[in-house]
Each structure stands twice: as C-alpha cells, then as structure tokens.
Design an enzyme around this catalytic site. Structure first.
Site, PDB file in Angstrom:
ATOM      1  N   LYS A  30      11.817  12.749  -1.227  1.00 36.15           N
ATOM      2  CA  LYS A  30      10.396  12.868  -1.623  1.00 36.15           C
ATOM      3  C   LYS A  30      10.320  13.713  -2.881  1.00 36.15           C
ATOM      4  O   LYS A  30      11.027  14.715  -2.980  1.00 36.15           O
ATOM      5  CB  LYS A  30       9.581  13.541  -0.500  1.00 36.15           C
ATOM      6  CG  LYS A  30       9.540  12.735   0.799  1.00 36.15           C
ATOM      7  CD  LYS A  30       8.610  11.536   0.689  1.00 36.15           C
ATOM      8  CE  LYS A  30       8.630  10.757   1.968  1.00 36.15           C
ATOM      9  NZ  LYS A  30       7.703   9.634   1.966  1.00 36.15           N
TER      10      LYS A  30
ATOM     11  N   LYS B 220      17.040   7.428   3.693  1.00 33.11           N
ATOM     12  CA  LYS B 220      16.252   6.190   3.639  1.00 33.11           C
ATOM     13  C   LYS B 220      15.493   6.109   2.326  1.00 33.11           C
ATOM     14  O   LYS B 220      14.895   7.076   1.873  1.00 33.11           O
ATOM     15  CB  LYS B 220      15.257   6.184   4.807  1.00 33.11           C
ATOM     16  CG  LYS B 220      14.255   5.041   4.775  1.00 33.11           C
ATOM     17  CD  LYS B 220      13.228   5.165   5.889  1.00 33.11           C
ATOM     18  CE  LYS B 220      12.075   4.194   5.692  1.00 33.11           C
ATOM     19  NZ  LYS B 220      11.264   4.542   4.501  1.00 33.11           N
TER      20      LYS B 220
ATOM     21  N   ASP C  12      12.288   5.021   0.244  1.00 31.25           N
ATOM     22  CA  ASP C  12      10.902   4.885   0.644  1.00 31.25           C
ATOM     23  C   ASP C  12      10.488   3.420   0.537  1.00 31.25           C
ATOM     24  O   ASP C  12      11.123   2.626  -0.175  1.00 31.25           O
ATOM     25  CB  ASP C  12       9.973   5.784  -0.181  1.00 31.25           C
ATOM     26  CG  ASP C  12       9.082   6.573   0.778  1.00 31.25           C
ATOM     27  OD1 ASP C  12       8.840   7.769   0.550  1.00 31.25           O
ATOM     28  OD2 ASP C  12       8.663   5.974   1.790  1.00 31.25           O
ATOM     29  N   GLU C  13       9.375   3.104   1.232  1.00 30.34           N
ATOM     30  CA  GLU C  13       9.021   1.678   1.351  1.00 30.34           C
ATOM     31  C   GLU C  13       8.678   1.059   0.003  1.00 30.34           C
ATOM     32  O   GLU C  13       8.808  -0.145  -0.184  1.00 30.34           O
ATOM     33  CB  GLU C  13       7.859   1.492   2.335  1.00 30.34           C
ATOM     34  CG  GLU C  13       6.522   2.028   1.892  1.00 30.34           C
ATOM     35  CD  GLU C  13       6.373   3.544   2.093  1.00 30.34           C
ATOM     36  OE1 GLU C  13       7.309   4.173   2.600  1.00 30.34           O
ATOM     37  OE2 GLU C  13       5.320   4.059   1.715  1.00 30.34           O
TER      38      GLU C  13
ATOM     39  N   HIS D 136      11.074  -1.366   7.906  1.00 29.52           N
ATOM     40  CA  HIS D 136       9.881  -0.558   7.635  1.00 29.52           C
ATOM     41  C   HIS D 136       8.676  -1.483   7.844  1.00 29.52           C
ATOM     42  O   HIS D 136       8.772  -2.676   7.567  1.00 29.52           O
ATOM     43  CB  HIS D 136       9.925  -0.014   6.209  1.00 29.52           C
ATOM     44  CG  HIS D 136       8.939   1.086   5.978  1.00 29.52           C
ATOM     45  ND1 HIS D 136       7.587   0.860   5.869  1.00 29.52           N
ATOM     46  CD2 HIS D 136       9.093   2.423   5.866  1.00 29.52           C
ATOM     47  CE1 HIS D 136       6.956   2.016   5.695  1.00 29.52           C
ATOM     48  NE2 HIS D 136       7.842   2.978   5.686  1.00 29.52           N
TER      49      HIS D 136
ATOM     50  N   LYS E  48       1.279  12.092  10.670  1.00 28.45           N
ATOM     51  CA  LYS E  48       0.131  11.875   9.776  1.00 28.45           C
ATOM     52  C   LYS E  48      -0.478  10.484   9.882  1.00 28.45           C
ATOM     53  O   LYS E  48      -1.524  10.209   9.301  1.00 28.45           O
ATOM     54  CB  LYS E  48       0.571  12.110   8.335  1.00 28.45           C
ATOM     55  CG  LYS E  48       1.518  11.025   7.796  1.00 28.45           C
ATOM     56  CD  LYS E  48       2.032  11.348   6.393  1.00 28.45           C
ATOM     57  CE  LYS E  48       2.844  10.198   5.830  1.00 28.45           C
ATOM     58  NZ  LYS E  48       3.525  10.524   4.591  1.00 28.45           N
TER      59      LYS E  48
HETATM   60  C1  CAP Z   1       7.274   9.155   5.929  1.00 28.10           C
HETATM   61  C2  CAP Z   1       7.219   7.894   5.119  1.00 28.10           C
HETATM   62  C3  CAP Z   1       7.251   6.664   5.943  1.00 28.10           C
HETATM   63  C4  CAP Z   1       6.268   6.691   7.064  1.00 28.10           C
HETATM   64  C5  CAP Z   1       5.878   5.262   7.447  1.00 28.10           C
HETATM   65  C6  CAP Z   1       5.995   7.842   4.250  1.00 28.10           C
HETATM   66  O1  CAP Z   1       7.350  10.199   5.029  1.00 28.10           O
HETATM   67  O2  CAP Z   1       8.318   7.796   4.254  1.00 28.10           O
HETATM   68  O3  CAP Z   1       6.970   5.589   5.075  1.00 28.10           O
HETATM   69  O4  CAP Z   1       6.915   7.258   8.127  1.00 28.10           O
HETATM   70  O5  CAP Z   1       4.998   5.331   8.514  1.00 28.10           O
HETATM   71  O6  CAP Z   1       6.180   7.294   3.189  1.00 28.10           O
HETATM   72  O7  CAP Z   1       4.988   8.249   4.740  1.00 28.10           O
HETATM   73  P1  CAP Z   1       7.010  11.668   5.584  1.00 28.10           P
HETATM   74  P2  CAP Z   1       5.411   4.733   9.925  1.00 28.10           P
HETATM   75  O8  CAP Z   1       7.998  11.934   6.697  1.00 28.10           O
HETATM   76  O9  CAP Z   1       7.170  12.603   4.435  1.00 28.10           O
HETATM   77  O10 CAP Z   1       5.606  11.604   6.085  1.00 28.10           O
HETATM   78  O11 CAP Z   1       6.723   5.390  10.249  1.00 28.10           O
HETATM   79  O12 CAP Z   1       4.272   5.122  10.829  1.00 28.10           O
HETATM   80  O13 CAP Z   1       5.532   3.258   9.720  1.00 28.10           O
HETATM   81 MG    MG Z   2       7.558   6.010   3.263  1.00 30.14          MG
END
Ligand code: CAP
Ligand code: MG
Length: 431
Positions: free
Chosen positions: A153, A179, A181-182, A271, A311
């Site tokens: 991040k 991982k 990020d998406e 994801h 969150k």
């Molecule tokens: C989490 C995350 C993931 C979320 C996706 C984000 O980061 O990388 O994409 O977990 O949500 O981009 O928010 P943080 P879910 O740990 O910094 O929040 O897992 O509910 O699909």
């Molecule tokens: Mg993410």
C-alpha cells in the site's frame, strides 16, 4: 379475448422437483398491481423457456424444459429447472439463465438470487479447485495456522522495484504471501514482467534467509490471451499462485484460466472486486454466497469472503455462510440464506479475509473463520509505526497469541511490534 400470456403455466405449488433438477432460491417483490403468482411465473418463465405472450407453435420438447415456481413463502420463492436446460460445464450459460433477463422485468420490483442447489449430475461436469485447501497448505508448508499475506500500500504507485522491496519486507516479517492490489496489473510505472522478475529475485532471497516458503498473488487480470501469457511467465518463474479479479474478468475467462493454471499446478487467488455492485443490496442482485458457489465450482482455490470486523460490507452471518459454501464437503441448508449443497469430488477453497484489518483484529477474524482461511493484513502492516516488517511480525505475534490462547496484552509484553500496533490502532474497527 384469446389467452395472451402464459406465465402462470410456470407455477405449481404442489410440484416436487425431481432429484436431478437445479433449484434456485429467489427473494422477490412484485411490482404494483402484480400478484405474487404472476411475479413468480415471470421469474420461472423468463429464466427457462417462456416469453411475454402465447406463441403460434411450440415444440413438444419445450413442455419438459419449462421451469416451475413451486414454493412461495412470503417474499421467497424456489424455482426448479430441468437439468436438460443447462449445458454441461458451462457456467456463463447458467448465469444467462437464472441471473439474466429476470432482473430487468418491469413486473418485478426487486429480485435477488440467494442460492442455487446444484444437482450432482450438474456439478460433475465442473473441475473445481485444482489445489484446494490441502494442496495450498502442502505448497506453502503451512500446516495449521491461517495463511497470511499483504498487499503493498498505497494500492498502486510503487515502481516494480519499490513494490518488490515492500514485498521482501512483508515476507521477512513472517507473512507467506504478497498480493497485488485488485487494480494493479501492468502499468507504465510497474510493468507486470518487471515486477515478476524483481519479485522472483527477492522471493528466493527471503526463502533462503527464512527457510520458509514464500509466494505471491500476482494479478494476471487482462484480456484472456494476455492472461495466458502472464500465467506462463509466473509458471516459468516458479510461482505457485496467480491472482484473477474474477468478477471483472468474467466467468468464461475464469473457467478458461482455471484449465491453464491447473495444467501448471498453480492455484487461483480470486479477488472479488465489483461484487458489491450487485450483492450488498439485500433486496436486489446476486448474493455473495452464490458468487462463492459459482467460483468454487469453476475452480478458484481461494476467494475473498469479507471480514465482518473490517472496512467493507458483509456481517458475521454472511461471511460465515460464504466460508461454508467455499470449504464444506456438504454445505448445510440455512433458512433463507443457503440451500443444502453436496459437493461430491469438488475440493474446498480457502475463504480470504481482508479489508481494514490490523494486528489486533486478527484474533477476531480467527474467531469467525477458524484457522482454515487466508488472512490479508495490508494497511494494517504498512501503517505500523516501525514499518512493514514490524507490522507483519505484529500480526504473526497476534495470530500466535490466539493459537496459544493468550490475550494480546499478554503477548505484547514479549512483542514490541505488537505493543506498538496496539498503541496505534487499539481495537479499532475501521469503516
Ligand atoms: C484490502 C484490499 C482488498 C480488500 C478487498 C483493499 O486492503 O487490498 O482489496 O480486502 O475487499 O484494496 O481494500 P486493506 P474484500 O487490508 O488495506 O484494507 O476482501 O472484502 O473483497
Ligand atoms: Mg485491494
């Protein structure tokens, strides 16, 4: 006047589905002036063989392909679909049927596909996860505890070199997985092949220095031919996972990539970005438990399932339902949330808990999921006062404390990193 509509021909409340019929549970709300019977007739008709008006000719075969709305309880209805409606092994076609036009019918004010009970005869045409939970534990040499990982991040913005460095720090803090990020794929400041090359070098370094198995969830999401190339590049560099944003990539692409990656003996990290566009409204769309069922059937090895304490949306009951759908050999029925589902030879997949987690929330997640899960703590390690490596160690110490039946306060006496995390975030549940 001649009969114009035949929707109610698709309703029979005395009907008992045949063993090999596919049954879907819907939540529905008729539009004003439409009776429940007319509404459920439309759902069954438009998702199987019907249309809005009576027709001049109809083949005799059509009769036995008609769906039947057979159980109406309040705003819930079950619809039974003859097996012959469905092409063997074709997940997109299933969606076009049970999750297609019916969402747009004017006569239905709200509609939500809650779950589908898939007959054995249908399930057997799908391959399911290639690795599954056992395979992943063997790959990563992690026997009991949840697997751990983090996303560098900020989500995007690092160069490939900076990304790989953060990844190395994450691994050295004790995490198993790094991982993407998406929304990170191959941007001009962080090209996929450059990131793979640098991450490979630092993975080998981290594995040598720790003696542990380290891997990454590198995001191959792209047009499908490009995904094939990226999967091959990962394989050639010894990676054992590939990440796909399964909702945006599409069911057909995921089915295709599942075959490619299984041939490489690689696991799919799924994801679910964009799922909340259609699964968070309790009255309309598709449920997350159905999305999870579809993806396990196709064959992802791990899928984001929510946290309940972080969150993003998804309460404890929902995330546990999703986890059950992903992991159990037989998913038990649960009111108007889940129908019983036998999975036959289909392996279980790991639920992934991620989103707004930090060390102090790791025990809560383990209370919700148990140990058969993957826990991703991203902002919650890179925001640690002493940086990524300390944040990962704080999370691992919190996990160990939970497994030892200790409180975090006790564990913090021996872990300065955990103490520092507790000082910064306490037990905050981010919104
Ligand atoms: C989490 C995350 C993931 C979320 C996706 C984000 O980061 O990388 O994409 O977990 O949500 O981009 O928010 P943080 P879910 O740990 O910094 O929040 O897992 O509910 O699909
Ligand atoms: Mg993410």
């Amino acid at each position: 006047m001649a009969k114009v509509e035949w929707y109610t021909d698709f309703v029979d409340e005395r009907y008992t589905p045949a063993k090999d019929e596919l049954v879907v549970l819907f939540y529905f709300e008729p539009a004003a002036g439409i009776s429940k019977k007319e509404a459920v007739g439309r759902i069954a008709s438009e998702s199987s063989t019907g249309t809005w008006t009576t027709l001049f000719t109809m083949p005799a075969r059509m009769k036995r392909l008609m769906a039947t709305a057979f159980e109406i309880e309040g705003n819930f209805v079950k619809v039974a679909y003859p097996l012959d409606l469905w092409e063997e092994g074709n997940a997109p076609q299933l969606l076009s049927g049970i999750a297609g036009n019916i969402f747009g019918m004017k006569a239905i004010k709200n509609l939500r596909l809650v779950d589908a009970a898939l007959p054995k005869e249908y399930v057997r045409h799908f391959r399911g996860p290639g690795q599954g939970m056992e395979g992943i534990r063997k790959l990563m040499k992690v026997k009991k505890r949840p697997l751990t990982g983090a996303v560098p991040k900020p989500k995007v913005g690092f160069s490939a070199a900076e990304h790989a460095h953060i990844g190395y720090e994450t691994w050295m803090g004790g995490f198993d997985l790094v991982k993407d990020d998406e929304n990170l794929t191959s941007t001009n400041f962080n090209r996929f092949d450059e990131r793979v090359k640098l991450m490979t070098k630092l993975r080998d370094k981290a594995e040598k220095e720790t003696g542990e198995c380290k891997d990454a969830l590198l995001n191959i999401t792209a047009p499908v031919l490009e995904m094939e190339k990226r999967a091959t590049l990962l394989y050639e560099n010894g990676w054992r996972f590939a990440m796909i944003d399964v909702v945006v990539a599409g069911t057909s692409a995921v089915q295709h990539m599942r075959d490619i990656l299984a041939d490489y003996d690689m696991a799919i990290h799924a994801h679910r970005a964009m799922h909340a566009a259609f699964d968070r409204n309790p009255k309309h769309g598709l449920s997350m438990q159905f999305l999870a069922k579809l993806n396990r059937l196709i064959g992802v090895d791990q899928l984001h399932a929510g946290t309940a304490v972080g969150k993003l949306v998804g309460d404890k009951h929902e995330v546990q339902s999703v986890a059950n759908v992903l992991r159990e050999k037989v998913t038990k029925a649960d009111g108007n949330t889940l129908m019983r589902q036998e999975w036959g030879g289909i392996k279980g997949a790991f639920p992934v808990s991620s989103g707004g987690l930090h060390p102090a929330l790791v025990p809560d997640v383990m209370d919700i999921f148990g140990n058969e899960c993957v826990i991703l703590v991203s902002g919650g390690i890179h925001g640690h006062p002493k940086g990524t490596r300390a944040g990962a160690k704080a999370s691992m110490d919190a996990m160990q404390a939970k497994m030892d039946g200790k409180t975090l306060e006790e564990a913090a006496k021996k872990s300065v990193e955990l103490r520092q995390a507790l000082e910064k975030w306490g037990y905050l549940k981010p919104k």
